[in-house]
Structures are given as C-alpha cells and as structure tokens.
Scaffold this motif. Structure first.
Motif, mmCIF file in Angstrom:
data_model
loop_
_atom_site.group_PDB
_atom_site.id
_atom_site.type_symbol
_atom_site.label_atom_id
_atom_site.label_comp_id
_atom_site.label_asym_id
_atom_site.label_seq_id
_atom_site.Cartn_x
_atom_site.Cartn_y
_atom_site.Cartn_z
ATOM 1 N N ALA A 104 0.817 -1.213 0.000
ATOM 2 C CA ALA A 104 0.000 0.000 0.000
ATOM 3 C C ALA A 104 0.852 1.265 0.000
ATOM 4 N N GLU A 105 0.359 2.291 -0.685
ATOM 5 C CA GLU A 105 0.917 3.632 -0.573
ATOM 6 C C GLU A 105 0.214 4.404 0.534
ATOM 7 N N PHE A 106 -1.093 4.138 0.664
ATOM 8 C CA PHE A 106 -1.912 4.800 1.670
ATOM 9 C C PHE A 106 -2.513 3.774 2.626
ATOM 10 N N ILE A 107 -2.585 4.138 3.896
ATOM 11 C CA ILE A 107 -3.352 3.356 4.858
ATOM 12 C C ILE A 107 -4.455 4.257 5.404
ATOM 13 N N LEU A 108 -5.677 3.833 5.178
ATOM 14 C CA LEU A 108 -6.852 4.607 5.566
ATOM 15 C C LEU A 108 -7.469 4.008 6.819
ATOM 16 N N LEU A 116 -5.181 3.187 -7.297
ATOM 17 C CA LEU A 116 -4.525 3.594 -6.066
ATOM 18 C C LEU A 116 -4.288 2.391 -5.156
ATOM 19 N N LYS A 117 -3.179 2.426 -4.455
ATOM 20 C CA LYS A 117 -2.862 1.335 -3.530
ATOM 21 C C LYS A 117 -3.227 1.777 -2.114
ATOM 22 N N ILE A 118 -4.491 1.480 -1.746
ATOM 23 C CA ILE A 118 -5.023 1.876 -0.448
ATOM 24 C C ILE A 118 -5.323 0.640 0.385
ATOM 25 N N HIS A 119 -4.819 0.629 1.593
ATOM 26 C CA HIS A 119 -5.179 -0.421 2.546
ATOM 27 C C HIS A 119 -6.118 0.191 3.582
ATOM 28 N N ASP A 120 -7.332 -0.326 3.660
ATOM 29 C CA ASP A 120 -8.318 0.162 4.623
ATOM 30 C C ASP A 120 -8.188 -0.642 5.908
#
Length: 295
Positions: free
Chosen positions: A25-29, A72-76
C-alpha cells in the motif's frame, strides 16, 4: 501492530471497494468515529461507514490527474473503537499515525469531529493546512474544556507553532479568535478571499516551514448548499471545484505526508455530503500519488 486488529472483516465495505495488501500500500486509511465534544449537530461518528459506502458508488477516473482511483494502492485498516474519552481517542490516533508513517505509508483519516486532527498533528509535528469555515481558536469551549472541536486549531498551534498553521475558508469566528491569530501571527484566508482569487495566487501566500505538510479538510469549509450534512454549517462557503483546485496546487508544490477529512454528519442530509467527501478523498489521493516526488 496492535491497531491492525480493528480491520474490517467484510471486504465489500473497504474504501473504494478494493483492499491492497498492507505491504504494497501507498496509503493506509482508517476511520476515527469520534464526536464526543460536538456541541451542535452530533453525528460525525457515523461518517466513516457512510463515506466508504459512497466511495463504492462514485466514478473513479480523475480528469485532474488522468488517473483511475481504482489503481490507487489503499489499505483500509478499519475504524478505531468509539469512546467518549477524547484524550484516549487522540492517543490512539497518534499511535496509529506514527506506526503508519514508520512503515513508509501515508495516512488517510476519516473523522469524526475535527478534534481528531490533533492526534495526527501530535504524532507528526509537521506543518498543517486546514480547510475550515471556523478558526477553532478558542482556548476553552464550552467553558473549562480545553480540547474540543472548537479549540482544535488552538491546540494544534500550541503544539507546532503559529508559523506552521494556515487556515483556508474562514468565515465563522469571534473577536477573541481574530485577536489571537493576529497576536501570534497565524495566517488565514477567508472564504471570500478564496473565491475571489485563483488557487495559483493563493499558493503564493501559503508560507510554511519545510516542504512536508499535513492537510485537514473540515467539510464545513464548503458551502452548506453543497455539503449540508456537517456538524456546524455556515453560509458563504467555498465550492468543491475551488477546494480541489487548491488541493491540486498544494499536491504539486508540497510533499503531502497524509490528510484527514472530518465533520461529515450523515443524519443531516440524504447522503450528498458523504458522496462529496468520498470524491474529495479519491481526488486528493490521486493528486498525492501522481505528484509525490518533491525536492
């Protein structure tokens, strides 16, 4: 990483309908469903799941960045537990944000009331650009309460200094807050100034220490005709287009290390504010991903 136990179990509820592996992931939400200090229209604790639902139903191609948000590489990582203890919530947020940054990822936090932003700032101690109808510079509100949605920018200023805070979209304040801002040198732009000037010209006036910046978007910065489902709506707000124009310039000129979006209160509209919030999150994440390399 104890906070990972708060993952959502139902993949259909992941933000944007996808779940990237945390290692990639690039982002962790994550959601911060906290509204324990709200003094007018509570309900922002209900925002994270509603914004996730909206994210599944908005189109994902961004003409501003020529990117598809599905890429997008988002990990929720789910939501932190609800608690009436605001200090407990802020400490948990600080721990989570610190852990995400240590992993080399960018945090995205969905509030909740605006107080949750302090938890991120306390962890990072980086400059912040705040979009807000309110200054939130009271020292106490209500009487005797130092940490609340109406004092959050004051506490942030205490933490990182007025020279590291810039507020955009102001139109609701009191004389004491104006006097405090002038006394400490805190810079701000009213919603009238924002709507009368281009995003490019506005960026020339945003002078903060260093290149790294956290962004906080209080949805009441937008006009309530556009975003009625907020805790403290105020007339004469900015447009979504103007907000995205400014965010685009920030993403192009600064290194955005993460952001939060707060103060959506779903009980007060038919879902339009959650839809707008989801779109803003997707657009800003695309902007950050596209222009992430900064000197």
């Amino acid at each position: 990483m104890e906070w990972l136990k708060y993952h959502l179990s139902d993949e259909g509820k992941y933000f944007n309908g996808k779940q990237c592996e945390i290692s990639e992931a690039e982002f962790i939400l994550f959601g911060a469903p906290i509204d324990s200090t709200s003094t007018y229209r509570a309900g922002s604790r209900e925002a994270p799941p509603m914004i996730r639902l909206a994210s599944l139903n908005v189109e994902t191609y961004s003409f501003r960045t020529e990117m598809d948000a599905l890429d997008l590489k988002i990990h929720d990582a789910g939501d932190i537990p609800q608690t009436p203890n605001i200090n407990e919530a802020l400490n948990r947020i600080s721990e989570i944000v610190s852990e995400i940054v240590k992993m080399g990822k960018k945090p995205i936090m969905i509030g909740g009331e605006h107080t949750v932003t302090y938890g991120a700032v306390k962890a990072l101690k980086k400059p912040i650009i705040i979009f807000d109808a309110h200054m939130d510079l009271r020292d106490e509100y209500p009487y005797g309460v130092k940490m609340s949605h109406a004092t959050v920018s004051r506490r942030i200023t205490d933490e990182i200094g007025a020279e590291n805070v810039f507020i955009i979209g102001v139109r609701a304040t009191c004389k004491d807050e104006i006097e405090y801002a002038r006394r400490v040198g805190l810079k701000y732009k009213t919603s009238l100034e924002v709507m009368e000037n281009s995003a490019k010209d506005l960026m020339k006036e945003i002078k903060l220490n260093g290149n790294d910046v956290w962004i906080s978007i209080d949805m009441d910065a937008l006009d309530p005709s556009i975003a009625p489902g907020v805790g403290n709506p105020e007339p004469e707000g900015i447009s979504v287009t103007k907000l995205l124009d400014i965010l685009q310039w920030i993403a192009m000129k600064k290194k955005v290390i993460g952001f939060d979006l707060v103060e959506v209160s779903p009980p007060y509209d038919n879902g339009i504010t959650s839809i707008t919030a989801a779109k803003i999150i997707l657009e800003l994440a695309c902007m950050i991903s596209k222009w992430k390399t900064k000197v």
